[in-house]
Design a protein around this motif. Sequence first.
Motif, mmCIF file in Angstrom:
data_model
loop_
_atom_site.group_PDB
_atom_site.id
_atom_site.type_symbol
_atom_site.label_atom_id
_atom_site.label_comp_id
_atom_site.label_asym_id
_atom_site.label_seq_id
_atom_site.Cartn_x
_atom_site.Cartn_y
_atom_site.Cartn_z
ATOM 1 N N ASP A 35 0.832 -1.212 0.000
ATOM 2 C CA ASP A 35 0.000 0.000 0.000
ATOM 3 C C ASP A 35 0.859 1.251 0.000
ATOM 4 O O ASP A 35 0.498 2.260 -0.612
ATOM 5 C CB ASP A 35 -0.917 0.009 1.230
ATOM 6 C CG ASP A 35 -2.057 -0.984 1.113
ATOM 7 O OD1 ASP A 35 -2.248 -1.529 0.011
ATOM 8 O OD2 ASP A 35 -2.747 -1.219 2.116
ATOM 9 N N ASP A 50 -10.960 -5.163 -0.399
ATOM 10 C CA ASP A 50 -9.534 -4.889 -0.226
ATOM 11 C C ASP A 50 -8.757 -6.185 -0.071
ATOM 12 O O ASP A 50 -7.651 -6.338 -0.606
ATOM 13 C CB ASP A 50 -9.321 -3.983 0.993
ATOM 14 C CG ASP A 50 -7.954 -3.328 0.987
ATOM 15 O OD1 ASP A 50 -7.492 -2.920 -0.100
ATOM 16 O OD2 ASP A 50 -7.342 -3.227 2.062
ATOM 17 N N ARG A 84 -5.690 -7.831 -2.237
ATOM 18 C CA ARG A 84 -4.433 -8.249 -1.615
ATOM 19 C C ARG A 84 -4.142 -9.730 -1.861
ATOM 20 O O ARG A 84 -2.980 -10.146 -1.867
ATOM 21 C CB ARG A 84 -4.486 -7.976 -0.110
ATOM 22 C CG ARG A 84 -4.324 -6.495 0.240
ATOM 23 C CD ARG A 84 -4.502 -6.250 1.722
ATOM 24 N NE ARG A 84 -4.094 -4.904 2.091
ATOM 25 C CZ ARG A 84 -4.290 -4.367 3.285
ATOM 26 N NH1 ARG A 84 -4.907 -5.078 4.227
ATOM 27 N NH2 ARG A 84 -3.871 -3.138 3.537
ATOM 28 N N THR A 135 -6.318 -7.684 8.225
ATOM 29 C CA THR A 135 -7.570 -6.997 7.918
ATOM 30 C C THR A 135 -8.323 -6.608 9.182
ATOM 31 O O THR A 135 -8.245 -7.277 10.214
ATOM 32 C CB THR A 135 -8.472 -7.874 7.035
ATOM 33 O OG1 THR A 135 -9.657 -7.143 6.718
ATOM 34 C CG2 THR A 135 -8.876 -9.151 7.778
#
Length: 429
Positions: free
Chosen positions: A61, A196, A200, A211
């Motif tokens: 990220d 998300d 990933r 998470t």
Amino acid sequence: MSKSLQAIRGMNDILPEQTPVWRYFEGTVSRLLDNYGYKQIRMPIVEFTELFKRSIGEVTDIVEKEMYTFEDRNGDSLTLRPEGTAACVRAVLEHGITGGGQVQKLWYIGPMFRHERPQKGRYRQFHQIGLEVFNLDGPDIDAELIVLTWRLWGELGIRDAVKLELNSLGTSESRGRYREALVEYLSAHHDKLDEDSQRRLKTNPLRVLDTKNADTQAVLVDAPKMADYLDDESRAHFEGLKARLDAVGIPYVLNPKLVRGLDYYSKTVFEWVTDKLGAQGTVCAGGRYDGLVEQMGGKPTPGVGFAMGIERLVLLLETLEQIPEEISRQVDVYLCAFGEEAELAGLALAERVRDQLPNLRLQVNAGAGSFKSQFKKADKSGALYALILGDDEMAQQVVGFKPLRGQGEQQSIAWDALAAHLATCVVQG
């Protein structure tokens, strides 16, 4: 009307009333690191972008979303550093200070930059203190990093507010085997993952373990565990670390979901977390990165380190009211002088006192003013005592000595005896 000038969102001024706490924290850390034998290194805040792509990982990220990257006038792609480890590795490689197996125990302090959504405890310009150790591969140095942070929390009075979480990621080979097993498991539950985590899964599947989504966390309950895929070397290393922490008496929690957000970690990873700051709970984090130096073009070199966020730790100190009272006081003594002759004598007297008491925080009034206005400034300064020089004091070569924060009558002190009197009073005060 033109738009008023203001700081960039997420990049904050640290005002004079805030800096005493920062200086207290930074001073406490630097003294501790001196005592443990660490040496300071200072790196630029701007590096070639390629450095962070190679070290942090292009699919993280940080690299994909958060870096401040721009082209300079030569057409080179440059980036404001988002973290310190990569820059420190670049520095030790460039200057050859880890060659031949030389052990280096280094620390640095300074601003880092990430384009995140600003919130309390998370900013776009933030400050870190980081430690990096090279050419030591045993669990003893991992333990030392954790032990010195434990000592720091004790000195700051925040031990009861932080918790140590530990995990081992193993070697790159064992982590690769675990990655395959995790991808296979998560792929079978793809529809239950949040958006998300689905992304990933293709780019950085270990980050799915980190998470905050409740539905994905439920899926992870039965996911493969990293501990089951550790090689013998990593398992022995981790047991050695835990044994040393047990010997010192440092409590910890094993967290199999702790993976850290950077690609370069291996074996030990750890975080110090708190529940006193809301969502921004991590105040110090790090781990081992034995393959990073080689990945960046150097010879195989073991490495381990951590970084702590200054903003969050200052906020924690303030939240827990663990700031020593004297930290907020920046002046011990305030000298008021009335008339030009007294001002000249006061300036000379103040410098003689500073020669004898170099640690005394003595402020001399500037800008003249009436008796009332000077005393108002003396009181506002936070000083414990006011010194007074007027016509009567000049004639007798004495200085008026008046307590500002407690009981006691004003008295007259001979100029030659002033330093000795202040040494006694300020220490006792």
